[in-house]
Design an enzyme around this catalytic site. Structure first.
Site, PDB file in Angstrom:
ATOM      1  N   GLU A  38       0.816  -1.206   0.000  1.00  0.00           N
ATOM      2  CA  GLU A  38       0.000   0.000   0.000  1.00  0.00           C
ATOM      3  C   GLU A  38       0.868   1.282   0.000  1.00  0.00           C
ATOM      4  O   GLU A  38       1.766   1.424   0.831  1.00  0.00           O
ATOM      5  CB  GLU A  38      -0.943  -0.017   1.211  1.00  0.00           C
ATOM      6  CG  GLU A  38      -1.830   1.213   1.350  1.00  0.00           C
ATOM      7  CD  GLU A  38      -2.717   1.455   0.145  1.00  0.00           C
ATOM      8  OE1 GLU A  38      -3.302   0.494  -0.379  1.00  0.00           O
ATOM      9  OE2 GLU A  38      -2.816   2.617  -0.287  1.00  0.00           O
ATOM     10  N   THR A  80      -5.583   1.546  -5.660  1.00  0.00           N
ATOM     11  CA  THR A  80      -5.185   0.140  -5.549  1.00  0.00           C
ATOM     12  C   THR A  80      -5.839  -0.703  -6.647  1.00  0.00           C
ATOM     13  O   THR A  80      -5.177  -1.553  -7.258  1.00  0.00           O
ATOM     14  CB  THR A  80      -5.598  -0.472  -4.193  1.00  0.00           C
ATOM     15  OG1 THR A  80      -5.184   0.399  -3.151  1.00  0.00           O
ATOM     16  CG2 THR A  80      -4.960  -1.833  -3.992  1.00  0.00           C
ATOM     17  N   HIS A 195      -1.694   3.185   4.684  1.00  0.00           N
ATOM     18  CA  HIS A 195      -2.674   3.930   3.893  1.00  0.00           C
ATOM     19  C   HIS A 195      -2.844   5.325   4.486  1.00  0.00           C
ATOM     20  O   HIS A 195      -2.842   5.484   5.707  1.00  0.00           O
ATOM     21  CB  HIS A 195      -4.012   3.174   3.899  1.00  0.00           C
ATOM     22  CG  HIS A 195      -4.993   3.669   2.867  1.00  0.00           C
ATOM     23  ND1 HIS A 195      -5.618   4.889   2.964  1.00  0.00           N
ATOM     24  CD2 HIS A 195      -5.419   3.106   1.721  1.00  0.00           C
ATOM     25  CE1 HIS A 195      -6.400   5.051   1.916  1.00  0.00           C
ATOM     26  NE2 HIS A 195      -6.302   3.992   1.143  1.00  0.00           N
ATOM     27  N   ASP A 254       1.709  -0.125  -4.891  1.00  0.00           N
ATOM     28  CA  ASP A 254       0.500   0.023  -5.720  1.00  0.00           C
ATOM     29  C   ASP A 254       0.373   1.397  -6.380  1.00  0.00           C
ATOM     30  O   ASP A 254      -0.042   1.511  -7.522  1.00  0.00           O
ATOM     31  CB  ASP A 254      -0.772  -0.370  -4.943  1.00  0.00           C
ATOM     32  CG  ASP A 254      -1.082   0.506  -3.731  1.00  0.00           C
ATOM     33  OD1 ASP A 254      -0.246   1.334  -3.332  1.00  0.00           O
ATOM     34  OD2 ASP A 254      -2.197   0.343  -3.168  1.00  0.00           O
ATOM     35  N   HIS A 255       0.765   2.447  -5.653  1.00  0.00           N
ATOM     36  CA  HIS A 255       0.643   3.822  -6.180  1.00  0.00           C
ATOM     37  C   HIS A 255       1.338   4.751  -5.198  1.00  0.00           C
ATOM     38  O   HIS A 255       1.826   4.310  -4.159  1.00  0.00           O
ATOM     39  CB  HIS A 255      -0.830   4.225  -6.351  1.00  0.00           C
ATOM     40  CG  HIS A 255      -1.673   3.939  -5.140  1.00  0.00           C
ATOM     41  ND1 HIS A 255      -1.593   4.689  -3.983  1.00  0.00           N
ATOM     42  CD2 HIS A 255      -2.560   2.950  -4.871  1.00  0.00           C
ATOM     43  CE1 HIS A 255      -2.407   4.190  -3.081  1.00  0.00           C
ATOM     44  NE2 HIS A 255      -3.007   3.126  -3.581  1.00  0.00           N
TER      45      HIS A 255
HETATM   46  C1  GP9 Z   1      -8.835  -0.778   0.307  1.00  0.00           C
HETATM   47  C2  GP9 Z   1      -7.397  -0.681  -0.035  1.00  0.00           C
HETATM   48  C3  GP9 Z   1      -6.964   0.741  -0.171  1.00  0.00           C
HETATM   49  O1  GP9 Z   1      -9.360  -2.056   0.270  1.00  0.00           O
HETATM   50  O2  GP9 Z   1      -7.056  -1.452  -1.117  1.00  0.00           O
HETATM   51  O3  GP9 Z   1      -7.473   1.292  -1.303  1.00  0.00           O
HETATM   52  P1  GP9 Z   1      -6.883   2.629  -1.947  1.00  0.00           P
HETATM   53  O4  GP9 Z   1      -7.568   3.768  -1.277  1.00  0.00           O
HETATM   54  O5  GP9 Z   1      -5.428   2.660  -1.759  1.00  0.00           O
HETATM   55  O6  GP9 Z   1      -7.274   2.474  -3.381  1.00  0.00           O
HETATM   56 MN    MN Z   2      -3.712   1.624  -2.291  1.00  0.00          MN
END
Ligand code: GP9
Ligand code: MN
Length: 404
Positions: A38, A80, A195, A254-255
Site C-alpha cells: 500500500e 489500488t 494507507h 500500488d501507487h
Molecule cells: C482498500 C485498499 C486501499 O481495500 O485497497 O485502497 P486505496 O484507497 O489505496 O485504493
Molecule cells: Mn492503495
C-alpha cells in the site's frame, strides 16, 4: 464485430518481446506470491529518516532478489484497484473513474484465468469488505477462485488501526489460508496499514516520524517501516511452513502515498525542490522479484506495472505471444526502457516527458521537445488502444477468435 481489434492486434504483436531463454520457465509450476504494498513509493528504499532505515527488511531482501529501481506505477483515480487491473491484465486503467466499477462486466483475459487453465489455484487476500472497489465482482471476471476478505479474518479493536486489520496480523492469519490452498497457487496479498492518513499506535512505531510542518509526510515513514516489519515476519513464516522454496515472491508498490499537495515537506526531505520532473520520478514504486536459488540483481531498465503480467507468465513457462496486452517481459533482452503514466507523462532511458515539457534525466532540466517527440506517438497510442479495448469490451471478440 471485432474489426477495431485488427489495428490493436498489429500494434501489440509488433511490440511483443521474445522471452529470455534463461528466464523463460525458471519458476515453472512454482507458487506465485504477489504482494501489493500500500502507498509504497520507491524513494523509501535504501533511505533513512532521523538516521534510521525506513525499510531495513526490504533493503536486505533486495540483495537476494531482482530489484527494479526504475519501475513506475501507472494508476489513476482507481488507486489500488487500478494497480490490480494493470498487474493482472497488462492493460491501462482509465484516466477517470475506476475501471473496477465502470467496466466490471467486460470480458478479460487476466493472469488468474490463464493460470487456472494450467492447474493453478488462484486467490486474492485482503482484509477489507469484499465489495470495496467492486472487487468481489471484478475478481470473478479475472478468474480468481477465491477471495479471502473480511469474514476470513479475525478483526478486533486490538489488531486494527486506520483502515482495518494491521498488516502483521493480516499476514499471520493469511499463512493459515495459504497452507490450506491447493498447490500450485497464485495468491495476491494486499496490505493496508500504510494507507493515508498513515495512522499508527505508538507501540507499532519502530521509527520516529519525520519532522516537518506536514503531518502526512511525517507519519508516512513509521507506517512504511511497520509494513516492512510485517513483510519480514511473513517471509519468516513462509520459511517455517516450507512454502518459501516452492514460491516466487513478487512485491510491488500500488501507487504513490504522498500526493503533490505535500511537495513542500517532500522537498525538505529530498533536499531539493519538487519540480514536475522530480514529481514524475516520485511515481517510481518498488518492484522486487524473488526466485529461489537465484542471486540478487538490480535492474535499471525503465518499466511499469503494465509489464508484470508477461513477466510472470514467462517465468512460469507460459508464452504470451498473441495476447492483447501492452506490457513487455522485464527480463526480455530487447525490452524497451519505457513507462507511460496514466496522465500521459512518460519516461524513457534518457528523458522524462510531463506537462508538455521534455526533461533530460541527467541534468533534470527542461530541454528542446524534439528529444521526446519520437516517443510521444507511442505513449498516446498505447493509452488510446487500451481505452478502446475497455470501452468497446473488445476482448470478447478476441476470446471468440481464439476458439475458432
Ligand atoms: C482498500 C485498499 C486501499 O481495500 O485497497 O485502497 P486505496 O484507497 O489505496 O485504493
Ligand atoms: Mn492503495
Amino acid at each position: 464485430d471485432g474489426s477495431e481489434l485488427a489495428d490493436i492486434k498489429n500494434y501489440v504483436s509488433a511490440n511483443y518481446k521474445k522471452p529470455d531463454e534463461e528466464m523463460f520457465g525458471i519458476a515453472k509450476e512454482k507458487n506465485v506470491i504477489l504482494i501489493s504494498m500500500e502507498s509504497t513509493q520507491n524513494f523509501v528504499i535504501n533511505e533513512k529518516v532521523n538516521g534510521q532505515e525506513i525499510t531495513p527488511f526490504l533493503n536486505d531482501f533486495i540483495k537476494e532478489s531482482y530489484y527494479f529501481e526504475n519501475f513506475y506505477h501507472q494508476t489513476a483515480q482507481g488507486k489500488t484497484s487500478d494497480s490490480e487491473f494493470l498487474v493482472d491484465n497488462s492493460l491501462y486503467p482509465l484516466s477517470r473513474g475506476a475501471v473496477f466499477f465502470t467496466h466490471s462486466g467486460n470480458e478479460y483475459n487476466a493472469t488468474p484465468t490463464i493460470l487456472k487453465d494450467k492447474g493453478y489455484f488462484t486467490a486474492a487476500l485482503h482484509a477489507n469488505n469484499k465489495s470495496f472497489w467492486n472487487r468481489d465482482i471484478m475478481y470473478q471476471s479475472f478468474g480468481y477462485d477465491r477471495f479471502y476478505s473480511l469474514p476470513d479474518y479475525q478483526v478486533s479493536n486490538e489488531n486494527s488501526v486506520g483502515w482495518g486489520l494491521k498488516d502483521i496480523d493480516f499476514f499471520e492469519q493469511s499463512v493459515q489460508h495459504l497452507k490450506e490452498m491447493p498447490k500450485p497457487f497464485y495468491a495476491k496479498f494486499i496490505t493496508l496499514t500504510n494507507h493515508f492518513p498513515f495512522d499508527l499506535e505508538e507501540e507499532d512505531q519502530f521509527i520516529q516520524p519525520y519532522n516537518s510542518a506536514d503531518k502526512t509526510v511525517n507519519n508516512y515513514f513509521p507506517t512504511v517501516r511497520y509494513q516492512d516489519e510485517a513483510l519480514k515476519n511473513f517471509i519468516q513464516r513462509l520459511k517455517e511452513e516450507g512454502l518459501y522454496e516452492d514460491s516466487i515472491i513478487i512485491l510491488y508498490g500500488d501507487h504513490y502515498g504522498i500526493s503533490e499537495n505535500h511537495n513542500e515537506a517532500m522537498g525538505q526531505f529530498l533536499g531539493k525542490e519538487v519540480t514536475p520532473f522530480v514529481s514524475t520520478q516520485l511515481q517510481k514504486v518498488p518492484l522486487i522479484i524473488h526466485i529461489p536459488g537465484q542471486e540478487g540483481k538490480t535492474i535499471s531498465k525503465v518499466s511499469g506495472q503494465i509489464d508484470l503480467k508477461p513477466t510472470i507468465l514467462h517465468m512460469l513457462g507460459i508464452d504470451t505471444k498473441g495476447s492483447i496486452e501492452f506490457g513487455a517481459d522485464l527480463f526480455a533482452k530487447d525490452k524497451m526502457d519505457f513507462a507511460v503514466l496514466r496522465d500521459g507523462s512518460f519516461v524513457t532511458k534518457k528523458y522524462v516527458y510531463t506537462r508538455d515539457i521534455c526533461y533530460d534525466k541527467e541534468t533534470e532540466q527542461p530541454i528542446d521537445k524534439t528529444a521526446c517527440e519520437p516517443y510521444m506517438a507511442k505513449a498516446k497510442n498505447e493509452l488510446q488502444y487500451s481505452d478502446k479495448i475497455i470501452y468497446g469490451d473488445l476482448l470478447r471478440f478476441y476470446e471468440d477468435a481464439d476458439q475458432e
